[in-house]
Design a protein around this motif. Structure first.
Motif, PDB file in Angstrom:
ATOM      1  N   PRO A  32       0.795  -1.242   0.000  1.00 32.51           N
ATOM      2  CA  PRO A  32       0.000   0.000   0.000  1.00 32.51           C
ATOM      3  C   PRO A  32       0.825   1.290   0.000  1.00 32.51           C
ATOM      4  CG  PRO A  32      -0.719  -1.487   1.738  1.00 32.51           C
ATOM      5  CD  PRO A  32       0.479  -2.105   1.108  1.00 32.51           C
ATOM      6  N   GLN A  33       2.044   1.262   0.507  1.00 33.50           N
ATOM      7  CA  GLN A  33       2.827   2.499   0.565  1.00 33.50           C
ATOM      8  C   GLN A  33       3.475   2.862  -0.766  1.00 33.50           C
ATOM      9  OE1 GLN A  33       3.412  -0.223   2.358  1.00 33.50           O
ATOM     10  NE2 GLN A  33       5.538  -0.805   2.291  1.00 33.50           N
ATOM     11  N   VAL A  34       3.400   1.983  -1.745  1.00 37.44           N
ATOM     12  CA  VAL A  34       3.984   2.229  -3.057  1.00 37.44           C
ATOM     13  C   VAL A  34       2.969   2.975  -3.913  1.00 37.44           C
ATOM     14  CG1 VAL A  34       4.903   1.088  -5.109  1.00 37.44           C
ATOM     15  CG2 VAL A  34       5.398   0.168  -2.852  1.00 37.44           C
ATOM     16  N   PRO A  35       3.402   3.990  -4.677  1.00 33.49           N
ATOM     17  CA  PRO A  35       2.460   4.776  -5.479  1.00 33.49           C
ATOM     18  C   PRO A  35       1.628   3.967  -6.464  1.00 33.49           C
ATOM     19  CG  PRO A  35       4.589   5.849  -5.407  1.00 33.49           C
ATOM     20  CD  PRO A  35       4.746   4.517  -4.729  1.00 33.49           C
ATOM     21  N   LEU A  36       2.085   2.795  -6.857  1.00 34.05           N
ATOM     22  CA  LEU A  36       1.333   1.972  -7.789  1.00 34.05           C
ATOM     23  C   LEU A  36      -0.049   1.631  -7.257  1.00 34.05           C
ATOM     24  CD1 LEU A  36       1.333   0.283 -10.403  1.00 34.05           C
ATOM     25  CD2 LEU A  36       2.278  -1.591  -9.068  1.00 34.05           C
ATOM     26  N   SER A  37      -0.172   1.525  -5.937  1.00 34.87           N
ATOM     27  CA  SER A  37      -1.453   1.136  -5.366  1.00 34.87           C
ATOM     28  C   SER A  37      -2.386   2.319  -5.108  1.00 34.87           C
ATOM     29  CB  SER A  37      -1.237   0.353  -4.073  1.00 34.87           C
ATOM     30  OG  SER A  37      -0.663   1.185  -3.100  1.00 34.87           O
ATOM     31  N   ALA A  38      -1.961   3.521  -5.445  1.00 32.90           N
ATOM     32  CA  ALA A  38      -2.818   4.700  -5.263  1.00 32.90           C
ATOM     33  C   ALA A  38      -3.815   4.783  -6.416  1.00 32.90           C
ATOM     34  CB  ALA A  38      -1.971   5.967  -5.210  1.00 32.90           C
ATOM     35  N   SER A  39      -5.052   5.110  -6.090  1.00 34.89           N
ATOM     36  CA  SER A  39      -6.074   5.235  -7.129  1.00 34.89           C
ATOM     37  C   SER A  39      -5.862   6.530  -7.916  1.00 34.89           C
ATOM     38  CB  SER A  39      -7.465   5.230  -6.502  1.00 34.89           C
ATOM     39  OG  SER A  39      -7.669   6.430  -5.786  1.00 34.89           O
ATOM     40  N   VAL A  43      -4.197  10.096  -6.582  1.00 39.52           N
ATOM     41  CA  VAL A  43      -3.092  10.757  -7.279  1.00 39.52           C
ATOM     42  C   VAL A  43      -3.494  12.171  -7.677  1.00 39.52           C
ATOM     43  CG1 VAL A  43      -1.696  10.696  -9.389  1.00 39.52           C
ATOM     44  CG2 VAL A  43      -2.067   8.602  -8.081  1.00 39.52           C
ATOM     45  N   PHE A  44      -4.730  12.344  -8.141  1.00 43.56           N
ATOM     46  CA  PHE A  44      -5.218  13.662  -8.536  1.00 43.56           C
ATOM     47  C   PHE A  44      -5.289  14.594  -7.322  1.00 43.56           C
ATOM     48  CE2 PHE A  44      -8.259  16.882  -9.782  1.00 43.56           C
ATOM     49  CZ  PHE A  44      -7.859  17.170 -11.080  1.00 43.56           C
ATOM     50  N   ARG A  45      -5.785  14.100  -6.194  1.00 47.44           N
ATOM     51  CA  ARG A  45      -5.838  14.923  -4.979  1.00 47.44           C
ATOM     52  C   ARG A  45      -4.434  15.353  -4.554  1.00 47.44           C
ATOM     53  NH1 ARG A  45     -10.274  11.791  -4.022  1.00 47.44           N
ATOM     54  NH2 ARG A  45      -9.184  10.073  -3.035  1.00 47.44           N
ATOM     55  N   ASP A  46      -3.456  14.470  -4.737  1.00 48.75           N
ATOM     56  CA  ASP A  46      -2.074  14.833  -4.425  1.00 48.75           C
ATOM     57  C   ASP A  46      -1.571  15.951  -5.328  1.00 48.75           C
ATOM     58  OD1 ASP A  46      -2.020  12.940  -2.415  1.00 48.75           O
ATOM     59  OD2 ASP A  46      -0.942  11.428  -3.612  1.00 48.75           O
ATOM     60  N   LEU A  47      -1.943  15.927  -6.606  1.00 45.01           N
ATOM     61  CA  LEU A  47      -1.550  17.001  -7.520  1.00 45.01           C
ATOM     62  C   LEU A  47      -2.151  18.333  -7.088  1.00 45.01           C
ATOM     63  CD1 LEU A  47      -1.940  15.281 -11.021  1.00 45.01           C
ATOM     64  CD2 LEU A  47       0.176  15.789  -9.796  1.00 45.01           C
ATOM     65  N   VAL A  48      -3.411  18.310  -6.701  1.00 39.16           N
ATOM     66  CA  VAL A  48      -4.067  19.538  -6.232  1.00 39.16           C
ATOM     67  C   VAL A  48      -3.392  20.020  -4.952  1.00 39.16           C
ATOM     68  CG1 VAL A  48      -6.220  20.521  -5.348  1.00 39.16           C
ATOM     69  CG2 VAL A  48      -6.266  19.019  -7.337  1.00 39.16           C
ATOM     70  N   GLN A  49      -3.118  19.110  -4.037  1.00 38.83           N
ATOM     71  CA  GLN A  49      -2.477  19.480  -2.770  1.00 38.83           C
ATOM     72  C   GLN A  49      -1.091  20.080  -3.006  1.00 38.83           C
ATOM     73  OE1 GLN A  49      -3.932  19.457   0.216  1.00 38.83           O
ATOM     74  NE2 GLN A  49      -2.105  20.384   1.065  1.00 38.83           N
ATOM     75  N   PHE A  67     -10.169  23.581  -0.266  1.00 37.37           N
ATOM     76  CA  PHE A  67      -9.937  23.087  -1.618  1.00 37.37           C
ATOM     77  C   PHE A  67     -10.578  21.712  -1.709  1.00 37.37           C
ATOM     78  CE2 PHE A  67      -7.143  26.198  -3.476  1.00 37.37           C
ATOM     79  CZ  PHE A  67      -6.706  26.901  -2.365  1.00 37.37           C
ATOM     80  N   VAL A  68     -11.466  21.548  -2.700  1.00 40.40           N
ATOM     81  CA  VAL A  68     -12.246  20.330  -2.835  1.00 40.40           C
ATOM     82  C   VAL A  68     -12.029  19.759  -4.237  1.00 40.40           C
ATOM     83  CG1 VAL A  68     -14.592  19.390  -2.800  1.00 40.40           C
ATOM     84  CG2 VAL A  68     -13.982  21.267  -1.273  1.00 40.40           C
ATOM     85  N   VAL A  69     -11.927  18.435  -4.311  1.00 45.09           N
ATOM     86  CA  VAL A  69     -11.841  17.745  -5.600  1.00 45.09           C
ATOM     87  C   VAL A  69     -13.133  16.961  -5.794  1.00 45.09           C
ATOM     88  CG1 VAL A  69     -10.632  15.989  -6.938  1.00 45.09           C
ATOM     89  CG2 VAL A  69      -9.331  17.570  -5.510  1.00 45.09           C
ATOM     90  N   LEU A  70     -13.828  17.235  -6.891  1.00 44.14           N
ATOM     91  CA  LEU A  70     -15.028  16.487  -7.261  1.00 44.14           C
ATOM     92  C   LEU A  70     -14.783  15.832  -8.620  1.00 44.14           C
ATOM     93  CD1 LEU A  70     -17.853  19.011  -6.309  1.00 44.14           C
ATOM     94  CD2 LEU A  70     -17.057  17.042  -5.007  1.00 44.14           C
ATOM     95  N   ASP A  71     -15.464  14.738  -8.867  1.00 46.64           N
ATOM     96  CA  ASP A  71     -15.280  14.051 -10.143  1.00 46.64           C
ATOM     97  C   ASP A  71     -15.780  14.885 -11.311  1.00 46.64           C
ATOM     98  OD1 ASP A  71     -14.022  11.858  -9.104  1.00 46.64           O
ATOM     99  OD2 ASP A  71     -15.844  10.667  -8.928  1.00 46.64           O
ATOM    100  N   VAL A  72     -17.013  15.351 -11.236  1.00 46.55           N
ATOM    101  CA  VAL A  72     -17.600  16.147 -12.315  1.00 46.55           C
ATOM    102  C   VAL A  72     -18.470  17.240 -11.707  1.00 46.55           C
ATOM    103  CG1 VAL A  72     -17.595  14.321 -14.063  1.00 46.55           C
ATOM    104  CG2 VAL A  72     -19.524  14.536 -12.524  1.00 46.55           C
ATOM    105  N   PRO A  73     -18.719  18.320 -12.468  1.00 50.92           N
ATOM    106  CA  PRO A  73     -19.620  19.351 -11.963  1.00 50.92           C
ATOM    107  C   PRO A  73     -21.042  18.803 -11.848  1.00 50.92           C
ATOM    108  CG  PRO A  73     -18.603  20.023 -14.043  1.00 50.92           C
ATOM    109  CD  PRO A  73     -18.132  18.656 -13.738  1.00 50.92           C
ATOM    110  N   SER A  74     -21.779  19.301 -10.877  1.00 47.58           N
ATOM    111  CA  SER A  74     -23.137  18.790 -10.657  1.00 47.58           C
ATOM    112  C   SER A  74     -24.128  19.284 -11.711  1.00 47.58           C
ATOM    113  CB  SER A  74     -23.629  19.166  -9.264  1.00 47.58           C
ATOM    114  OG  SER A  74     -23.613  20.567  -9.112  1.00 47.58           O
TER     115      SER A  74
END
Length: 143
Positions: A32-39, A43-49, A67-74
């Motif tokens: 789990p600590q390896v980036p390969l197992s990150a969804s 990964v996207f939330r990490d880029l925003v952070q 700062f919030v990450v959503l999949d798509v606009p409502s």
């Protein structure tokens, strides 16, 4: 007569202890600590952070912004936004939303995605602060 073969009616599957080649049970591809197992979402939330942390060094007042990450606009319109900024209201802090799927669709790889995420965050912070994006991040638009 006793038979060493169990009857089909009393057959219970034995738990598998090893795979058929005797090397043990299959496990996860990576720990789990390896980036390969990150969804992709993580990964996207990490880029925003990363982008937010880069801007907070220059603009400390961003610590009070959510700062919030959503999949798509409502509510979908003719054009799909990549992000949005909502000013603070009574009892609610200011909020910047970054939409993951529209950004992922517009980029081919992680480097492009990182640049686009940072541009979207800079543009939304600039809108929230009432400034030009170039004054929020002097490197805006240069990459």
């Amino acid at each position: 007569m006793d038979s060493s073969v169990p009857s089909p009616h009393s057959f219970e599957p034995r738990p598998r202890r090893r795979d058929r080649h005797g090397r043990g049970m299959r496990g996860p591809i990576a720990p789990p600590q390896v980036p390969l197992s990150a969804s992709r979402g993580e990964v996207f939330r990490d880029l925003v952070q990363d982008s937010v942390e880069r801007l907070e060094r220059r603009w400390p007042q961003l610590a009070e912004v959510d700062f919030v990450v959503l999949d798509v606009p409502s509510d979908l319109e003719d054009t799909v936004p990549l992000g949005s900024a909502v000013s603070a209201a009574k009892g609610r802090p200011a909020q910047i939303v970054v939409y993951r799927r529209p950004i992922e669709i517009r980029t081919k790889n992680r480097d492009e995605r990182s640049l686009l995420v940072h541009e979207v965050v800079v543009e939304q912070v600039a809108e929230l602060l009432g400034l030009a994006p170039e004054s929020v991040d002097p490197r805006y638009g240069q990459d």
